[in-house]
Motif scaffolding. Structure first.
Motif, PDB file in Angstrom:
ATOM      1  N   ALA A  16       0.836  -1.209   0.000  1.00  0.00           N
ATOM      2  CA  ALA A  16       0.000   0.000   0.000  1.00  0.00           C
ATOM      3  C   ALA A  16       0.867   1.252   0.000  1.00  0.00           C
ATOM      4  N   ILE A  17       1.930   1.247   0.778  1.00  0.00           N
ATOM      5  CA  ILE A  17       2.858   2.381   0.796  1.00  0.00           C
ATOM      6  C   ILE A  17       3.497   2.556  -0.576  1.00  0.00           C
ATOM      7  N   SER A  18       3.914   1.439  -1.179  1.00  0.00           N
ATOM      8  CA  SER A  18       4.514   1.487  -2.510  1.00  0.00           C
ATOM      9  C   SER A  18       3.557   2.104  -3.523  1.00  0.00           C
ATOM     10  N   GLY A  19       2.291   1.692  -3.470  1.00  0.00           N
ATOM     11  CA  GLY A  19       1.300   2.258  -4.379  1.00  0.00           C
ATOM     12  C   GLY A  19       1.078   3.732  -4.133  1.00  0.00           C
ATOM     13  N   ALA A  20       1.027   4.128  -2.850  1.00  0.00           N
ATOM     14  CA  ALA A  20       0.825   5.532  -2.513  1.00  0.00           C
ATOM     15  C   ALA A  20       1.989   6.386  -3.014  1.00  0.00           C
ATOM     16  N   LEU A  21       3.212   5.886  -2.891  1.00  0.00           N
ATOM     17  CA  LEU A  21       4.374   6.637  -3.364  1.00  0.00           C
ATOM     18  C   LEU A  21       4.342   6.813  -4.879  1.00  0.00           C
ATOM     19  N   THR A  22       3.917   5.772  -5.584  1.00  0.00           N
ATOM     20  CA  THR A  22       3.771   5.885  -7.036  1.00  0.00           C
ATOM     21  C   THR A  22       2.727   6.933  -7.391  1.00  0.00           C
ATOM     22  N   ALA A  23       1.632   6.955  -6.643  1.00  0.00           N
ATOM     23  CA  ALA A  23       0.581   7.947  -6.873  1.00  0.00           C
ATOM     24  C   ALA A  23       1.081   9.354  -6.582  1.00  0.00           C
ATOM     25  N   PHE A  24       1.900   9.506  -5.538  1.00  0.00           N
ATOM     26  CA  PHE A  24       2.512  10.808  -5.261  1.00  0.00           C
ATOM     27  C   PHE A  24       3.328  11.284  -6.454  1.00  0.00           C
ATOM     28  N   ASP A  25       4.123  10.369  -7.020  1.00  0.00           N
ATOM     29  CA  ASP A  25       4.962  10.724  -8.169  1.00  0.00           C
ATOM     30  C   ASP A  25       4.125  11.198  -9.344  1.00  0.00           C
ATOM     31  N   LYS A  26       2.910  10.681  -9.451  1.00  0.00           N
ATOM     32  CA  LYS A  26       2.012  11.065 -10.543  1.00  0.00           C
ATOM     33  C   LYS A  26       1.137  12.266 -10.180  1.00  0.00           C
ATOM     34  N   LYS A  27       1.367  12.806  -8.963  1.00  0.00           N
ATOM     35  CA  LYS A  27       0.640  14.003  -8.490  1.00  0.00           C
ATOM     36  C   LYS A  27      -0.870  13.797  -8.459  1.00  0.00           C
ATOM     37  N   LEU A  28      -1.295  12.639  -7.956  1.00  0.00           N
ATOM     38  CA  LEU A  28      -2.722  12.361  -7.820  1.00  0.00           C
ATOM     39  C   LEU A  28      -3.256  12.981  -6.533  1.00  0.00           C
ATOM     40  N   ASP A  29      -4.594  13.145  -6.475  1.00  0.00           N
ATOM     41  CA  ASP A  29      -5.193  13.688  -5.257  1.00  0.00           C
ATOM     42  C   ASP A  29      -5.349  12.578  -4.230  1.00  0.00           C
ATOM     43  N   ILE A  30      -5.938  12.896  -3.074  1.00  0.00           N
ATOM     44  CA  ILE A  30      -6.015  11.935  -1.966  1.00  0.00           C
ATOM     45  C   ILE A  30      -6.830  10.701  -2.347  1.00  0.00           C
ATOM     46  N   PHE A  31      -7.878  10.897  -3.143  1.00  0.00           N
ATOM     47  CA  PHE A  31      -8.657   9.733  -3.574  1.00  0.00           C
ATOM     48  C   PHE A  31      -7.830   8.854  -4.506  1.00  0.00           C
ATOM     49  N   GLY A  32      -7.107   9.482  -5.422  1.00  0.00           N
ATOM     50  CA  GLY A  32      -6.263   8.737  -6.346  1.00  0.00           C
ATOM     51  C   GLY A  32      -5.171   7.975  -5.614  1.00  0.00           C
ATOM     52  N   ILE A  33      -4.568   8.624  -4.620  1.00  0.00           N
ATOM     53  CA  ILE A  33      -3.526   7.975  -3.819  1.00  0.00           C
ATOM     54  C   ILE A  33      -4.092   6.745  -3.115  1.00  0.00           C
ATOM     55  N   SER A  34      -5.269   6.894  -2.515  1.00  0.00           N
ATOM     56  CA  SER A  34      -5.898   5.789  -1.789  1.00  0.00           C
ATOM     57  C   SER A  34      -6.267   4.650  -2.739  1.00  0.00           C
ATOM     58  N   ALA A  35      -6.798   4.999  -3.894  1.00  0.00           N
ATOM     59  CA  ALA A  35      -7.211   3.976  -4.861  1.00  0.00           C
ATOM     60  C   ALA A  35      -6.008   3.181  -5.362  1.00  0.00           C
ATOM     61  N   VAL A  36      -4.922   3.875  -5.685  1.00  0.00           N
ATOM     62  CA  VAL A  36      -3.732   3.191  -6.189  1.00  0.00           C
ATOM     63  C   VAL A  36      -3.112   2.318  -5.102  1.00  0.00           C
TER      64      VAL A  36
END
Length: 200
Positions: A16-36
Protein backbone atom coordinates in the motif's frame (compact mmCIF):
# COMPACT_ATOMS: atom_id res chain seq x y z
CA UNK A 1 -0.87 -14.95 15.57
CA UNK A 2 0.47 -17.14 12.74
CA UNK A 3 3.83 -15.71 11.58
CA UNK A 4 2.95 -16.11 7.90
CA UNK A 5 -0.34 -14.30 8.45
CA UNK A 6 1.50 -11.50 10.26
CA UNK A 7 3.99 -11.13 7.40
CA UNK A 8 1.07 -11.21 4.94
CA UNK A 9 -0.49 -8.23 6.75
CA UNK A 10 2.87 -6.44 6.86
CA UNK A 11 3.36 -7.10 3.15
CA UNK A 12 -0.09 -5.68 2.45
CA UNK A 13 0.84 -2.49 4.27
CA UNK A 14 4.18 -2.19 2.45
CA UNK A 15 2.50 -2.71 -0.94
CA UNK A 16 0.00 0.00 0.00
CA UNK A 17 2.86 2.38 0.80
CA UNK A 18 4.51 1.49 -2.51
CA UNK A 19 1.30 2.26 -4.38
CA UNK A 20 0.82 5.53 -2.51
CA UNK A 21 4.37 6.64 -3.36
CA UNK A 22 3.77 5.88 -7.04
CA UNK A 23 0.58 7.95 -6.87
CA UNK A 24 2.51 10.81 -5.26
CA UNK A 25 4.96 10.72 -8.17
CA UNK A 26 2.01 11.06 -10.54
CA UNK A 27 0.64 14.00 -8.49
CA UNK A 28 -2.72 12.36 -7.82
CA UNK A 29 -5.19 13.69 -5.26
CA UNK A 30 -6.02 11.93 -1.97
CA UNK A 31 -8.66 9.73 -3.57
CA UNK A 32 -6.26 8.74 -6.35
CA UNK A 33 -3.53 7.97 -3.82
CA UNK A 34 -5.90 5.79 -1.79
CA UNK A 35 -7.21 3.98 -4.86
CA UNK A 36 -3.73 3.19 -6.19
CA UNK A 37 -2.59 2.01 -2.74
CA UNK A 38 -5.64 -0.27 -2.49
CA UNK A 39 -5.10 -1.69 -5.98
CA UNK A 40 -1.41 -2.35 -5.36
CA UNK A 41 -1.99 -4.11 -2.06
CA UNK A 42 -4.99 -6.26 -3.01
CA UNK A 43 -5.08 -6.48 -6.80
CA UNK A 44 -3.08 -9.70 -7.13
CA UNK A 45 -4.92 -11.59 -4.40
CA UNK A 46 -8.28 -10.43 -5.70
CA UNK A 47 -7.51 -11.60 -9.24
CA UNK A 48 -6.29 -14.94 -7.89
CA UNK A 49 -9.46 -15.48 -5.84
CA UNK A 50 -11.71 -14.56 -8.76
CA UNK A 51 -9.88 -16.98 -11.07
CA UNK A 52 -10.13 -19.74 -8.47
CA UNK A 53 -13.81 -19.01 -7.79
CA UNK A 54 -13.07 -18.18 -4.15
CA UNK A 55 -15.69 -15.58 -3.33
CA UNK A 56 -16.18 -13.38 -1.44
CA UNK A 57 -12.48 -12.64 -1.98
CA UNK A 58 -10.09 -12.81 0.98
CA UNK A 59 -10.01 -9.14 2.01
CA UNK A 60 -13.81 -8.99 2.10
CA UNK A 61 -13.77 -11.67 4.81
CA UNK A 62 -11.00 -10.14 6.91
CA UNK A 63 -11.07 -6.39 7.56
CA UNK A 64 -7.53 -6.45 8.95
CA UNK A 65 -6.27 -6.14 5.38
CA UNK A 66 -8.21 -2.91 4.89
CA UNK A 67 -6.91 -1.57 8.21
CA UNK A 68 -3.33 -2.30 7.13
CA UNK A 69 -3.90 -0.46 3.85
CA UNK A 70 -5.25 2.56 5.74
CA UNK A 71 -2.18 2.48 7.98
CA UNK A 72 0.05 2.27 4.91
CA UNK A 73 -1.67 5.24 3.25
CA UNK A 74 -1.41 7.26 6.48
CA UNK A 75 2.30 6.50 6.80
CA UNK A 76 2.92 7.48 3.18
CA UNK A 77 1.06 10.78 3.60
CA UNK A 78 2.26 11.80 7.06
CA UNK A 79 5.87 10.70 6.68
CA UNK A 80 6.31 11.07 2.94
CA UNK A 81 9.82 12.56 3.00
CA UNK A 82 11.13 9.99 5.46
CA UNK A 83 9.54 7.12 3.55
CA UNK A 84 11.04 8.34 0.28
CA UNK A 85 14.50 8.16 1.89
CA UNK A 86 13.79 4.60 3.06
CA UNK A 87 12.88 3.25 -0.37
CA UNK A 88 15.80 0.83 -0.32
CA UNK A 89 14.55 -0.53 2.99
CA UNK A 90 11.04 -0.80 1.60
CA UNK A 91 12.46 -2.61 -1.43
CA UNK A 92 13.55 -5.36 0.95
CA UNK A 93 10.15 -5.45 2.68
CA UNK A 94 8.47 -5.41 -0.73
CA UNK A 95 10.61 -8.36 -1.79
CA UNK A 96 9.69 -10.27 1.38
CA UNK A 97 6.04 -9.45 0.63
CA UNK A 98 6.40 -10.87 -2.87
CA UNK A 99 7.87 -14.06 -1.44
CA UNK A 100 5.05 -14.47 1.08
CA UNK A 101 2.32 -13.67 -1.45
CA UNK A 102 3.80 -16.18 -3.89
CA UNK A 103 3.70 -18.95 -1.30
CA UNK A 104 0.25 -18.04 0.03
CA UNK A 105 -1.20 -17.80 -3.47
CA UNK A 106 0.35 -21.12 -4.47
CA UNK A 107 -0.92 -22.89 -1.35
CA UNK A 108 -4.42 -21.49 -1.74
CA UNK A 109 -4.56 -22.61 -5.37
CA UNK A 110 -3.39 -26.11 -4.45
CA UNK A 111 -6.10 -26.25 -1.77
CA UNK A 112 -8.59 -25.74 -4.61
CA UNK A 113 -7.24 -28.84 -6.33
CA UNK A 114 -5.55 -27.23 -9.33
CA UNK A 115 -2.44 -28.69 -10.94
CA UNK A 116 1.01 -27.62 -9.69
CA UNK A 117 1.60 -25.61 -12.88
CA UNK A 118 -1.59 -23.60 -12.38
CA UNK A 119 -0.72 -23.28 -8.68
CA UNK A 120 2.64 -21.71 -9.55
CA UNK A 121 0.89 -19.30 -11.92
CA UNK A 122 -1.60 -18.35 -9.18
CA UNK A 123 1.30 -17.71 -6.79
CA UNK A 124 2.92 -15.40 -9.31
CA UNK A 125 -0.37 -13.60 -9.96
CA UNK A 126 -0.89 -13.07 -6.23
CA UNK A 127 2.56 -11.51 -5.89
CA UNK A 128 2.89 -9.25 -8.92
CA UNK A 129 -0.46 -8.38 -10.49
CA UNK A 130 -1.29 -5.70 -7.95
CA UNK A 131 1.80 -3.91 -9.25
CA UNK A 132 0.75 -4.56 -12.85
CA UNK A 133 -2.66 -2.95 -12.29
CA UNK A 134 -1.00 -0.07 -10.40
CA UNK A 135 1.37 0.63 -13.30
CA UNK A 136 -1.43 0.48 -15.87
CA UNK A 137 -3.58 2.88 -13.83
CA UNK A 138 -0.57 5.22 -13.48
CA UNK A 139 0.16 5.04 -17.23
CA UNK A 140 3.42 3.11 -16.87
CA UNK A 141 4.63 -0.02 -18.65
CA UNK A 142 4.29 -2.73 -15.95
CA UNK A 143 7.58 -3.81 -14.41
CA UNK A 144 7.07 -7.49 -15.26
CA UNK A 145 6.86 -6.63 -18.97
CA UNK A 146 10.25 -4.93 -18.95
CA UNK A 147 13.76 -6.41 -18.80
CA UNK A 148 14.05 -6.59 -15.02
CA UNK A 149 13.63 -10.06 -13.51
CA UNK A 150 10.51 -9.86 -11.33
CA UNK A 151 7.74 -12.33 -12.13
CA UNK A 152 10.37 -14.92 -13.02
CA UNK A 153 11.54 -14.77 -9.41
CA UNK A 154 8.07 -15.81 -8.22
CA UNK A 155 7.79 -18.58 -10.80
CA UNK A 156 11.21 -19.97 -9.82
CA UNK A 157 10.21 -19.77 -6.15
CA UNK A 158 7.00 -21.65 -6.89
CA UNK A 159 8.98 -24.41 -8.61
CA UNK A 160 11.30 -24.66 -5.59
CA UNK A 161 8.28 -24.93 -3.28
CA UNK A 162 6.72 -27.71 -5.34
CA UNK A 163 9.99 -29.65 -5.57
CA UNK A 164 10.50 -29.48 -1.81
CA UNK A 165 6.88 -30.53 -1.30
CA UNK A 166 7.43 -33.49 -3.66
CA UNK A 167 10.46 -34.48 -1.58
CA UNK A 168 8.26 -34.35 1.54
CA UNK A 169 10.12 -31.48 3.20
CA UNK A 170 8.25 -30.29 6.32
CA UNK A 171 5.88 -27.46 5.38
CA UNK A 172 7.28 -24.72 7.63
CA UNK A 173 10.84 -25.51 6.53
CA UNK A 174 9.65 -25.50 2.92
CA UNK A 175 8.14 -22.03 3.42
CA UNK A 176 11.37 -20.71 4.95
CA UNK A 177 13.56 -22.13 2.20
CA UNK A 178 11.27 -20.95 -0.60
CA UNK A 179 10.90 -17.46 0.86
CA UNK A 180 14.66 -17.23 1.35
CA UNK A 181 15.21 -18.33 -2.25
CA UNK A 182 12.79 -15.73 -3.67
CA UNK A 183 14.24 -12.89 -1.57
CA UNK A 184 17.82 -13.84 -2.44
CA UNK A 185 17.04 -14.25 -6.15
CA UNK A 186 15.31 -10.87 -6.31
CA UNK A 187 18.02 -9.02 -4.38
CA UNK A 188 20.81 -10.56 -6.46
CA UNK A 189 18.94 -9.83 -9.70
CA UNK A 190 18.69 -6.13 -8.79
CA UNK A 191 22.21 -5.97 -7.31
CA UNK A 192 23.88 -7.47 -10.38
CA UNK A 193 21.43 -6.15 -13.00
CA UNK A 194 20.28 -9.56 -14.20
CA UNK A 195 17.88 -8.96 -17.06
CA UNK A 196 15.93 -10.93 -19.62
CA UNK A 197 17.03 -10.30 -23.21
CA UNK A 198 15.11 -7.87 -25.39
CA UNK A 199 13.96 -9.08 -28.79
CA UNK A 200 14.51 -6.58 -31.58
Amino acid sequence: MNILYFIDLLGTMVFAISGALTAFDKKLDIFGISAVAFITALGGGTLRDVLLGSTPVSWMQNLNYLFMILIGISIAILFRQAVQKLRKTFFLFDTIGIAVFTILGLQKALDFGVSPIIGIMMGMISAVFGGVIRDIVCNEIPLIFRKEIYALTCIAGGIVFMLLDFWAVEQFLNILITAGFIVSFRVLAVRYHWELPLLS
